[in-house]
Design an enzyme around this catalytic site. Structure first.
Site, PDB file in Angstrom:
ATOM      1  N   ILE A  85       0.836  -1.209   0.000  1.00  0.00           N
ATOM      2  CA  ILE A  85       0.000   0.000   0.000  1.00  0.00           C
ATOM      3  C   ILE A  85       0.864   1.250   0.000  1.00  0.00           C
ATOM      4  CG2 ILE A  85      -1.707   1.329   1.298  1.00  0.00           C
ATOM      5  CD1 ILE A  85      -2.809  -1.279   2.373  1.00  0.00           C
ATOM      6  N   ALA A  86       1.879   1.286   0.884  1.00  0.00           N
ATOM      7  CA  ALA A  86       2.725   2.483   0.982  1.00  0.00           C
ATOM      8  C   ALA A  86       4.087   2.075   1.498  1.00  0.00           C
ATOM      9  CB  ALA A  86       2.091   3.521   1.908  1.00  0.00           C
ATOM     10  N   GLY A 105      10.631   5.413   4.885  1.00  0.00           N
ATOM     11  CA  GLY A 105      12.015   5.156   5.255  1.00  0.00           C
ATOM     12  C   GLY A 105      12.153   4.155   6.379  1.00  0.00           C
ATOM     13  N   SER A 137       9.413   1.748   7.225  1.00  0.00           N
ATOM     14  CA  SER A 137       8.583   0.554   7.112  1.00  0.00           C
ATOM     15  C   SER A 137       7.852   0.552   5.778  1.00  0.00           C
ATOM     16  CB  SER A 137       7.567   0.523   8.257  1.00  0.00           C
ATOM     17  OG  SER A 137       6.720   1.660   8.168  1.00  0.00           O
ATOM     18  N   THR A 138       7.199  -0.599   5.499  1.00  0.00           N
ATOM     19  CA  THR A 138       6.324  -0.747   4.336  1.00  0.00           C
ATOM     20  C   THR A 138       5.010  -1.329   4.815  1.00  0.00           C
ATOM     21  OG1 THR A 138       8.222  -1.139   2.890  1.00  0.00           O
ATOM     22  CG2 THR A 138       6.071  -1.791   2.059  1.00  0.00           C
ATOM     23  N   LYS A 167       2.174  -3.751   8.739  1.00  0.00           N
ATOM     24  CA  LYS A 167       3.312  -2.831   8.661  1.00  0.00           C
ATOM     25  C   LYS A 167       4.568  -3.615   9.012  1.00  0.00           C
ATOM     26  CE  LYS A 167       2.976   1.359  10.296  1.00  0.00           C
ATOM     27  NZ  LYS A 167       3.265   2.204   9.134  1.00  0.00           N
ATOM     28  N   ASP A 192       3.881  12.434  15.854  1.00  0.00           N
ATOM     29  CA  ASP A 192       4.085  12.625  14.407  1.00  0.00           C
ATOM     30  C   ASP A 192       2.742  12.841  13.705  1.00  0.00           C
ATOM     31  OD1 ASP A 192       5.489  12.885  12.054  1.00  0.00           O
ATOM     32  OD2 ASP A 192       5.663  10.739  11.684  1.00  0.00           O
TER      33      ASP A 192
END
Length: 662
Positions: A17-18, A21, A23-24, A40, A134
């Site tokens: 999905i995304a 820097g 994680s994916t 994740k 964040d």
């Protein structure tokens, strides 16, 4: 990860999905529960760091205890080989960043529809002692149903604990960091408030308040610069929204909204004052999640792809703000064509008879009987259907829509979750302090096992947090806040009176009894001592002491030396204290600063019997000059007299006169 591979022998990875820097995020499937999830997976360099893994798992457990529709639910976490992963609720939709790219800035009522659920979700986390750190549009998700959710709680804190990152790296997104995160790296609830204020600014204006060539340059601009008012960049922003953004982004955290609850109240007040309408936030059409869904072949409907009806037209959505427009769909009446040939009633009319008299045409009684029988049959079917519906409805309202909460004795959290969901109920983990059950062990359920509740209701799995400990003291926290923190840990707050404190302001929390960190039984009483300011102390007499001795003496009573001044005093040896400002014996408050006065006098040594050369070297070392009177100009002559005499104290640079022979 390769699509189709399994993680922890349970989670199938379908499509990315995304990527970032750290994680994916992948679309995946929990094969045990047949449930779509978001997975994740952390970068392997972080997964190899035990400090990161420990902090990451702690934050995952903490977030999993929270229960709010505005927080992305955390289902599981763990490691599989080199992969540290987090399993979360899959939000069908997209990010606020993708929506801003598609539609640009929002009118006030749409901005409120985004920010209000964000603040309500953050308020739940703040009350539980969690800080996001964040806040940014990329971490705000919008579902196809219009729900707004926050993701990525605790990841920045886990990265900060890792030994992989450098201490000079600013963690978080530079455009949304608070000044204290940039300068000290610390974050609190008011830091999240600052990030939400910047997001609200971007929603109203379509841009962030600070720009630059690098992340560092963007981050450091907010240390010396205030966030501008949104109305200064785009016309028509109401002053009430300027006030909310200005208060949320004050550089000094003590002057901001204290937490998300305070900012949410201010935003609701502004929306009420402007009488803003309710609004459903649309999901972005071409989001990364929708694209991954298509790539994985998952059934989903891309937001905005539903075709409008033939009677729908697009108009401007009130209230209209200059420079910012939005649209909504309304339905307008449409005329219906009438076919008179088919809708006119059949006329009974006379036909001319052969004899020339009019003759009436008789009705068709057989057709009338057929129509009557059909009508009776239709009514019988309607009555029968109503009877069935009433019966089914009565059964459903009586017992069919209820189910019993399963017994979970002897099960772990995973097994209890499966049992609850198999009964048609939702399971949510909630931490509960316990004096007898070990940490992370399942205590029971709320409602208790065997209770009958409606299908689809939530059952809380009560997991032990162990015995509670007395919380730490926040110097800026009020007595009411401290008492609430104690109640949250099952303690009973008790008024402990007043006490002196050099750290807490008057009326704040001076101390707790027992002190912070003490582990107690649930329900134990904890005294809260209110601060009455710093205690009064008497300035000590430090005359004749060395600088270090004087500093130690002053600090022992809570007084800090702010400056050391050198002054000539012929009665005090050089390097010894002459006195202080304030003076000795004066009563001051602990925590006061003082100026220490030290003598710079130079003690003249004995030069008698030395050669002139030796005397000159000695005086040069002490910073004194020499005036020699002698018969023969030679350094070998012997000093027979000196002035001032040995032991005299003189100013630095003074001259010593000597007489030598031969």
């Amino acid at each position: 990860m390769i699509p189709g591979s399994m993680l922890d022998r349970r989670y199938r990875i379908d499509a990315p999905i995304a990527r970032g820097g750290m994680s994916t995020v992948y679309r995946g499937l929990d094969t045990r529960l047949d449930r779509p999830v978001a997975v994740k997976i952390m970068d392997p360099k972080f997964a190899e760091d035990p400090q990161f893994v420990q902090r990451f798992e702690f934050e995952a457990r903490a977030v999993a205890r929270l229960n709010h529709p505005g927080l992305v639910a955390v289902y599981d976490h763990g490691r599989d080989g080199e992969h540290a992963f987090l399993v979360m609720e899959l939000v069908e939709g997209g990010t606020l960043r993708e929506l801003l790219r598609e539609r640009g800035p929002m009118p006030p009522h749409a901005a409120v529809a985004v920010v209000r659920p964000v603040l309500e979700a953050l308020a739940v986390a703040h009350r539980a002692g969690l800080v996001h750190r964040d806040i940014k549009p990329e971490n705000i998700l919008i579902s196809d149903d219009g729900d707004v959710k926050i993701a990525d709680f605790g990841l920045v804190r886990a990265i900060a604990a890792s030994t992989v990152t450098s201490s000079s790296v600013i963690l978080g997104t530079a455009a949304y960091l608070s000044p204290e995160q940039v300068t000290t790296g610390s974050a609190s609830a008011s830091s999240d408030v600052y990030g939400v204020g910047v997001v609200l600014f971007e929603l109203l204006t379509g841009r962030t308040p600070f720009t630059g060539d690098t992340s560092l340059s963007i981050a450091y601009q907010r240390i010396d610069n205030d966030v501008p008012l949104p109305s200064a960049l785009i016309a028509g922003v109401p002053p009430q929204f300027d006030e909310v953004v200005e208060r949320a982004t004050v550089r000094d955290p003590e002057h901001r909204y204290r937490n998300a609850d305070d900012m949410a109240r201010a935003l609701r007040g502004a929306a009420s004052e402007l009488a803003l309408p309710e609004y459903r936030v649309p999901a972005p059409k071409r989001s990364a999640e929708h694209l991954s869904s298509a790539a994985a072949g998952a059934p989903t409907t891309v937001a905005g792809d539903r075709a409008p009806s033939a009677r729908t037209q697009v108009v401007q959505d009130p209230p209209r703000q200059p420079g910012v427009q939005h649209t909504r769909a309304v339905t307008s009446p449409t005329s219906r064509g009438v076919d008179y040939g088919s809708e006119q009633p059949e006329e009974q009319h006379a036909e001319p008879a052969p004899s020339g008299r009019g003759q009436y045409r008789f009705p068709d009684f057989e057709a009338d009987r057929q129509r009557s029988r059909r009508a009776i049959l239709v009514w019988l079917l309607v009555v029968a259907l109503l009877a069935v519906l009433v019966g089914v409805g009565g059964w459903w309202m009586g017992s069919g829509r209820y189910t019993a909460v399963p017994l979970v004795d002897g099960l772990d959290t995973t097994g209890a979750t499966s049992a609850v969901e198999a009964a048609g109920l939702e399971a949510t983990v909630r931490g509960t302090y316990s004096d007898s059950v070990d940490t992370d062990r399942l205590i029971g359920t709320d409602p208790t096992g065997g209770s009958r509740i409606a299908k689809g209701d939530t059952v809380f799995l009560l997991v032990s947090l162990g015995r509670p400990s007395v919380p730490s003291i926040d110097a800026s926290a009020s007595v009411a806040d401290m008492e609430q923190q104690l109640r949250d840990r099952t303690f009973t707050p008790v008024d402990g009176g007043e006490a002196f404190s050099t750290t807490a302001p008057i009326g704040g929390v001076a101390a707790l009894d027992p002190p912070p960190g003490t582990v107690l039984n649930t329900g134990a009483a904890v005294s809260v001592l209110r601060s009455k300011g710093a205690p009064p102390v008497e300035m000590p007499d430090v005359r004749g002491q060395s600088v270090e001795q004087a500093r130690t003496t002053l600090e022992s009573v809570g007084i800090t030396v702010s400056e050391v001044q050198e002054t000539f005093d012929k009665g005090t040896d050089g390097g010894k204290a002459i006195g202080t400002t304030p003076e000795a014996g004066k009563t001051v408050k602990s925590g006061t600063t003082a100026v220490l006065e030290v003598s710079n006098a130079v003690t003249v040594p004995s030069l008698l019997g030395r050669s002139v050369g030796s005397a000159r070297t000695t005086l040069d070392t002490l910073g004194l000059a020499i005036d020699v009177r002698q018969v023969v100009d030679t350094d070998g002559s012997v000093v027979i007299t000196q002035s001032p005499g040995a032991g005299s104290r003189v100013k630095p640079g003074s001259e010593v006169k000597v007489v030598s022979l031969p």
